[in-house]
Motif scaffolding. Sequence first.
Motif, PDB file in Angstrom:
ATOM      1  N   VAL A 126      10.330  67.330  36.724  1.00  0.00           N
ATOM      2  CA  VAL A 126      10.735  66.659  35.483  1.00  0.00           C
ATOM      3  C   VAL A 126      10.193  67.409  34.275  1.00  0.00           C
ATOM      4  O   VAL A 126      10.894  67.634  33.279  1.00  0.00           O
ATOM      5  N   ASN A 127       8.940  67.839  34.362  1.00  0.00           N
ATOM      6  CA  ASN A 127       8.345  68.592  33.257  1.00  0.00           C
ATOM      7  C   ASN A 127       9.102  69.892  32.994  1.00  0.00           C
ATOM      8  O   ASN A 127       9.326  70.291  31.853  1.00  0.00           O
ATOM      9  N   ASN A 128       9.469  70.552  34.108  1.00  0.00           N
ATOM     10  CA  ASN A 128      10.221  71.803  33.964  1.00  0.00           C
ATOM     11  C   ASN A 128      11.581  71.561  33.321  1.00  0.00           C
ATOM     12  O   ASN A 128      12.053  72.355  32.499  1.00  0.00           O
ATOM     13  N   LEU A 129      12.252  70.452  33.714  1.00  0.00           N
ATOM     14  CA  LEU A 129      13.556  70.128  33.141  1.00  0.00           C
ATOM     15  C   LEU A 129      13.439  69.851  31.654  1.00  0.00           C
ATOM     16  O   LEU A 129      14.254  70.314  30.848  1.00  0.00           O
ATOM     17  N   VAL A 130      12.412  69.080  31.283  1.00  0.00           N
ATOM     18  CA  VAL A 130      12.192  68.770  29.867  1.00  0.00           C
ATOM     19  C   VAL A 130      11.921  70.047  29.084  1.00  0.00           C
ATOM     20  O   VAL A 130      12.460  70.270  27.988  1.00  0.00           O
ATOM     21  N   TYR A 131      11.091  70.916  29.657  1.00  0.00           N
ATOM     22  CA  TYR A 131      10.773  72.178  28.986  1.00  0.00           C
ATOM     23  C   TYR A 131      12.031  73.033  28.815  1.00  0.00           C
ATOM     24  O   TYR A 131      12.272  73.608  27.749  1.00  0.00           O
ATOM     25  N   SER A 132      12.834  73.104  29.888  1.00  0.00           N
ATOM     26  CA  SER A 132      14.063  73.897  29.823  1.00  0.00           C
ATOM     27  C   SER A 132      15.014  73.342  28.769  1.00  0.00           C
ATOM     28  O   SER A 132      15.658  74.090  28.032  1.00  0.00           O
ATOM     29  N   LEU A 133      15.099  72.000  28.710  1.00  0.00           N
ATOM     30  CA  LEU A 133      15.979  71.370  27.728  1.00  0.00           C
ATOM     31  C   LEU A 133      15.518  71.673  26.307  1.00  0.00           C
ATOM     32  O   LEU A 133      16.331  71.991  25.436  1.00  0.00           O
ATOM     33  N   LEU A 134      14.203  71.611  26.074  1.00  0.00           N
ATOM     34  CA  LEU A 134      13.670  71.914  24.749  1.00  0.00           C
ATOM     35  C   LEU A 134      13.942  73.367  24.369  1.00  0.00           C
ATOM     36  O   LEU A 134      14.298  73.664  23.224  1.00  0.00           O
ATOM     37  N   VAL A 135      13.793  74.267  25.342  1.00  0.00           N
ATOM     38  CA  VAL A 135      14.067  75.683  25.077  1.00  0.00           C
ATOM     39  C   VAL A 135      15.541  75.885  24.735  1.00  0.00           C
ATOM     40  O   VAL A 135      15.888  76.615  23.800  1.00  0.00           O
ATOM     41  N   THR A 136      16.432  75.217  25.498  1.00  0.00           N
ATOM     42  CA  THR A 136      17.875  75.350  25.251  1.00  0.00           C
ATOM     43  C   THR A 136      18.249  74.839  23.867  1.00  0.00           C
ATOM     44  O   THR A 136      18.995  75.488  23.128  1.00  0.00           O
ATOM     45  N   LEU A 143      17.161  77.256  21.257  1.00  0.00           N
ATOM     46  CA  LEU A 143      18.036  78.426  21.156  1.00  0.00           C
ATOM     47  C   LEU A 143      19.322  78.084  20.407  1.00  0.00           C
ATOM     48  O   LEU A 143      19.809  78.893  19.609  1.00  0.00           O
ATOM     49  N   VAL A 144      19.874  76.894  20.681  1.00  0.00           N
ATOM     50  CA  VAL A 144      21.097  76.483  19.995  1.00  0.00           C
ATOM     51  C   VAL A 144      20.858  76.384  18.493  1.00  0.00           C
ATOM     52  O   VAL A 144      21.672  76.840  17.674  1.00  0.00           O
ATOM     53  N   VAL A 145      19.737  75.785  18.122  1.00  0.00           N
ATOM     54  CA  VAL A 145      19.404  75.660  16.702  1.00  0.00           C
ATOM     55  C   VAL A 145      19.280  77.035  16.054  1.00  0.00           C
ATOM     56  O   VAL A 145      19.784  77.279  14.951  1.00  0.00           O
ATOM     57  N   VAL A 146      18.602  77.961  16.742  1.00  0.00           N
ATOM     58  CA  VAL A 146      18.435  79.312  16.205  1.00  0.00           C
ATOM     59  C   VAL A 146      19.786  79.982  16.022  1.00  0.00           C
ATOM     60  O   VAL A 146      20.051  80.627  14.997  1.00  0.00           O
ATOM     61  N   ILE A 147      20.680  79.842  17.028  1.00  0.00           N
ATOM     62  CA  ILE A 147      22.001  80.474  16.956  1.00  0.00           C
ATOM     63  C   ILE A 147      22.806  79.895  15.801  1.00  0.00           C
ATOM     64  O   ILE A 147      23.453  80.618  15.034  1.00  0.00           O
ATOM     65  N   VAL A 148      22.784  78.544  15.662  1.00  0.00           N
ATOM     66  CA  VAL A 148      23.543  77.892  14.591  1.00  0.00           C
ATOM     67  C   VAL A 148      23.057  78.352  13.225  1.00  0.00           C
ATOM     68  O   VAL A 148      23.844  78.604  12.304  1.00  0.00           O
ATOM     69  N   LEU A 149      21.730  78.474  13.083  1.00  0.00           N
ATOM     70  CA  LEU A 149      21.170  78.887  11.799  1.00  0.00           C
ATOM     71  C   LEU A 149      21.389  80.367  11.529  1.00  0.00           C
ATOM     72  O   LEU A 149      21.512  80.790  10.378  1.00  0.00           O
TER      73      LEU A 149
END
Length: 217
Positions: free
Chosen positions: A39-49, A52-58
Amino acid sequence: MSRQRPPRVVAELGRPETPEETAARKAENSRKYRGAKTVNNLVYSLLVTVGLVVVIVLAVPRSDTPVYESVDYNSVAEEAQNSYPQPLANPDLPDSWTSNRADVGKTGGVRSWNIGLISPSDQFIGITQGFDANETWVAQQLKQSLASSTESIAGIEWTVYDNRDDTDGYGNVHYALTTVAGDSTFLIFGTGSEPEFRAVAEAISGDVTANLESGDR
């Protein structure tokens, strides 16, 4: 000599746990640990994703220019005119108007010249000029709309089709104008405002008149 650890007492049972119970307890604790880690890994992966989306949009530059490819309908009309005896609709509109279509086609056995316009308010208004068209073809082009009134624009009488109170089933034919001149039937239709429709009708009034004159010869 090392002393052996006494068996763990199971509080619920009030006695030392058996080897089998010890193995089961350790297996369950291991399962819970792995589950928590997953679960921790999934949460971490989701936060990273999301990051990245925010960085790409900006990072991606944005523009107010249309995403569609603009078409120079004036040039297309001039080239197409060589293949038609009837004067083609070729409106002269301000630069705030753009176009996403300019072509000749054939539907329902009727040849036509078509222009797609994007108004300054970012609404669609299409112009279709049908040659030797009939009422069935007109009805098909206007999604079976019913005439609601008539209006004179730049000295030309236009039939008005107003579907704005209930646009369901009419596609982008929220409003339309039609008139017949010589062998040509002119349709102006789309989602623009009445002033925008009037602007388009005025812009092709000379072409409509030219068709009337050519039909009288």
